[in-house]
Design a protein around this motif. Sequence first.
Motif, PDB file in Angstrom:
ATOM      1  N   GLY A 177     -42.231   4.395  40.497  1.00 38.88           N
ATOM      2  CA  GLY A 177     -41.162   4.789  39.576  1.00 38.88           C
ATOM      3  C   GLY A 177     -39.767   4.330  39.956  1.00 38.88           C
ATOM      4  N   GLY A 178     -39.501   4.130  41.254  1.00 39.36           N
ATOM      5  CA  GLY A 178     -38.156   3.725  41.669  1.00 39.36           C
ATOM      6  C   GLY A 178     -37.970   2.236  41.846  1.00 39.36           C
ATOM      7  N   VAL A 179     -38.894   1.434  41.318  1.00 39.49           N
ATOM      8  CA  VAL A 179     -38.920   0.012  41.652  1.00 39.49           C
ATOM      9  C   VAL A 179     -37.645  -0.731  41.265  1.00 39.49           C
ATOM     10  CG1 VAL A 179     -40.129  -0.592  39.507  1.00 39.49           C
ATOM     11  CG2 VAL A 179     -40.308  -2.101  41.511  1.00 39.49           C
ATOM     12  N   ARG A 180     -37.019  -0.388  40.162  1.00 38.61           N
ATOM     13  CA  ARG A 180     -35.847  -1.160  39.740  1.00 38.61           C
ATOM     14  C   ARG A 180     -34.626  -0.928  40.637  1.00 38.61           C
ATOM     15  NH1 ARG A 180     -36.287  -4.477  35.529  1.00 38.61           N
ATOM     16  NH2 ARG A 180     -37.990  -4.076  34.073  1.00 38.61           N
ATOM     17  N   SER A 181     -34.645   0.102  41.430  1.00 35.71           N
ATOM     18  CA  SER A 181     -33.510   0.317  42.330  1.00 35.71           C
ATOM     19  C   SER A 181     -33.651  -0.458  43.637  1.00 35.71           C
ATOM     20  CB  SER A 181     -33.356   1.806  42.633  1.00 35.71           C
ATOM     21  OG  SER A 181     -34.486   2.281  43.340  1.00 35.71           O
ATOM     22  N   VAL A 182     -34.820  -1.050  43.887  1.00 40.00           N
ATOM     23  CA  VAL A 182     -34.990  -1.814  45.123  1.00 40.00           C
ATOM     24  C   VAL A 182     -35.128  -3.313  44.861  1.00 40.00           C
ATOM     25  CG1 VAL A 182     -36.052   0.157  46.270  1.00 40.00           C
ATOM     26  CG2 VAL A 182     -37.520  -1.544  45.186  1.00 40.00           C
ATOM     27  N   VAL A 183     -35.333  -3.717  43.621  1.00 38.76           N
ATOM     28  CA  VAL A 183     -35.535  -5.132  43.287  1.00 38.76           C
ATOM     29  C   VAL A 183     -34.279  -5.699  42.646  1.00 38.76           C
ATOM     30  CG1 VAL A 183     -36.828  -6.729  41.818  1.00 38.76           C
ATOM     31  CG2 VAL A 183     -38.030  -4.940  43.067  1.00 38.76           C
ATOM     32  N   ALA A 210     -37.737   7.208  35.930  1.00 31.81           N
ATOM     33  CA  ALA A 210     -38.824   6.370  36.434  1.00 31.81           C
ATOM     34  C   ALA A 210     -38.778   5.012  35.749  1.00 31.81           C
ATOM     35  CB  ALA A 210     -40.167   7.043  36.179  1.00 31.81           C
ATOM     36  N   THR A 211     -39.093   3.960  36.501  1.00 38.96           N
ATOM     37  CA  THR A 211     -39.085   2.606  35.970  1.00 38.96           C
ATOM     38  C   THR A 211     -40.389   1.901  36.321  1.00 38.96           C
ATOM     39  OG1 THR A 211     -37.963   1.783  37.958  1.00 38.96           O
ATOM     40  CG2 THR A 211     -36.572   2.416  36.080  1.00 38.96           C
ATOM     41  N   SER A 231     -39.576   6.630  30.089  1.00 41.28           N
ATOM     42  CA  SER A 231     -38.439   5.748  30.329  1.00 41.28           C
ATOM     43  C   SER A 231     -38.645   4.434  29.586  1.00 41.28           C
ATOM     44  CB  SER A 231     -38.298   5.474  31.823  1.00 41.28           C
ATOM     45  OG  SER A 231     -39.352   4.647  32.281  1.00 41.28           O
ATOM     46  N   PRO A 232     -37.561   3.699  29.335  1.00 39.25           N
ATOM     47  CA  PRO A 232     -37.689   2.434  28.602  1.00 39.25           C
ATOM     48  C   PRO A 232     -38.647   1.456  29.259  1.00 39.25           C
ATOM     49  CG  PRO A 232     -35.399   3.127  28.665  1.00 39.25           C
ATOM     50  CD  PRO A 232     -36.151   4.081  29.547  1.00 39.25           C
ATOM     51  N   ASP A 233     -38.621   1.356  30.597  1.00 37.20           N
ATOM     52  CA  ASP A 233     -39.512   0.420  31.275  1.00 37.20           C
ATOM     53  C   ASP A 233     -40.974   0.736  30.994  1.00 37.20           C
ATOM     54  OD1 ASP A 233     -37.747  -1.302  32.451  1.00 37.20           O
ATOM     55  OD2 ASP A 233     -37.595  -0.187  34.315  1.00 37.20           O
ATOM     56  N   ILE A 234     -41.317   1.999  31.079  1.00 36.69           N
ATOM     57  CA  ILE A 234     -42.715   2.378  30.909  1.00 36.69           C
ATOM     58  C   ILE A 234     -43.137   2.206  29.459  1.00 36.69           C
ATOM     59  CG2 ILE A 234     -44.342   4.295  31.104  1.00 36.69           C
ATOM     60  CD1 ILE A 234     -42.797   5.204  33.551  1.00 36.69           C
TER      61      ILE A 234
END
Length: 663
Positions: A185-191, A257-258, A539-542
């Motif tokens: 869920g937190g992937v967009r904050s690390v990439v 969540a992303t 969330s939009p990503d999901i």
Amino acid sequence: MQGNTFRATTGVLTSLLISCAMGGAAFAADPKPATETTRKANAAVLENLPFDDVQDFEDVARGFIAPLPNDGVINNTGGDTVWELSQYQFAEGMGASDTVNPSLWRQLQLLAKGGLFEVTPRIYQVRGADLSNITFIEGDTGVIVMDPCISVATAKAGLELYRAHRGDKPVLGVIHTHSHIDHFGGVRSVVDEDALAAGNVKIVAPEGFVEEAVSENVFAGNHMGRRASYMYGNLLPKGPKGGLGTGLGLGTSTGLATLIEPTDVITEDGQIVEIDGLTFEFVLAPGSEAPAEMHYYTPELKAMSLAENANHTLHNLYTLRGAKVRNARAWSSYLHQAIERWGDEAEVLYGPHHWPTWGNQKIVDHVKKQRDVYKYLNDQTLRLANMGYNMLEASEMMKLPDELAKYWPNRGYYGSYNHNVKAVWNFYLGWFDGNPSRLNPLPPVEAGKKFVEYMGGADAVVAKAKADFDAGEYRWVAQVLDNVVMADPNNVVAKTILADALEQLGYQAESGPWRNFYLSGATELRNGIKELPVPKTDSPDIVRSMPMEMFFDYLAVRLNGERAAGKKIMMNFTLTDLDKAYGVAVENGVLNYYQDPFEDADVSIDVSRQEFNDVILGEATLQEKIDGNQATLSGDPVAFTEFTGLLDSFEFWWPIVTPKEAM
């Protein structure tokens, strides 16, 4: 997620579905003390388990570098608190309260140790910042992130803490070990988005990851999410009379969540992916703790990760929030495969939950005992079934040998022996035990009324239940008063004693989710339904990752079959930006979709997938898109209106411990 994920969600599309209904408070009451029966039950635990073994306390502190900043309080960009480690610090240095199973208290003390830790040179973890850990594996020039938490805020906080002590290394890879939300869920904050677009970041996940990540909480998501609010203790204050975490982790963050689709999908055992000078050898483990899951080994570091299949707790073969039953035999076999494949080499075992295990001999012993606890539950449940015992009898008869039962990582902090036996039974044999008297029982409300009538009326049942409560027969009190409350949800005395019984059962429970369910039920009986923050995945990503076919399947779940009976509505949906068109038909009381549009549709709608996402998210209606010239409708608009009128919306805050009819 769960853990198990995950695990604690309201499901994709909740903004389209939830109409929150608040139940009126029945009576207000604070938590009560432990009874003498509960005190004795919890004291017995101290005598039966090896509390003098403190190795876990040494291991959980090993490699500690720095605590979480701000006392473990993590806020999102809007300033809302999405995580608060400090609310669990009451357990530090304290002996177990008599309102807590001492074994669960021990697990809480271990889980409450948060911060940045060195696992081994080049592997670091931030623990205690969400339900799951976030792990950083240092390559030659950058870092690979394993399982970036539930939400962007908690993953971002973990990355910032890591960089504050290990330098500003770029993220060159992400590994999602499985499809539960606390692992992606937190992937967009690390990439870094630009690096991803340039092909400089690899995102690795098992086959079926996206489909399972999106689908698990869609079709039954509203029901699952409501029960997850009980399972993860979202509705409970934290403390010796309240929530103590889940046994798998402390709780669930409530941030955004992303999801990013993987660049590298693992499709076969032994598949190798090289990232920044490191070799990752993957082995698939589908149908174990998650439908899409995988293990891996990094030979340069002699480091093994078995995802969520080897933990410092017994896991769930069936999760109490509701999900497909898991395959204990397969789960065990994947752990056995890991021993055979990497058991001679591994020097450190780390995962997305709990603390690592160091040393080859200890690793092999740990994985063997985790392997064998699932194998034992599988095999012995089937043995008892084949001897003629039913599901409830088998769950009461199950007794593990001491070499498994007294091994701390096999204790039932998250799963339990009891409900895992029932899971094995259901996996092979389903819900029916063969006794025709149990083939078609009355539903709870009708059965409750007849039960109360047979027992001489509510007053007589309550009087007997009060006596049994005083005798410490809490399981029976809960069972019998459930009938009274189902028959008459306004019976305050029955609800009072039922709440008291559930509370004492919670105080005695070793499993975090069992405790949370019991105490949440007691709270709802006493205070009614209260709408509190719970994790959400809409969330939009999901939503973007949800195939249209899945969305049409979900519309089919929402279709009210009784209202749709006798109607025939033919519709075409064209996604203008994807150049894809579907035919959607309502007939025979069901909804089906076709890969080609109809020549004689009643109504046709043209809309881009991007604009349709707004509709899926509940940020706009399709009519608003049509009025804004962002979608077009041709044919009979009444047909589309008739179709939308056949769709049910789902209330999220439905009652769990009182009848639905009482709302």
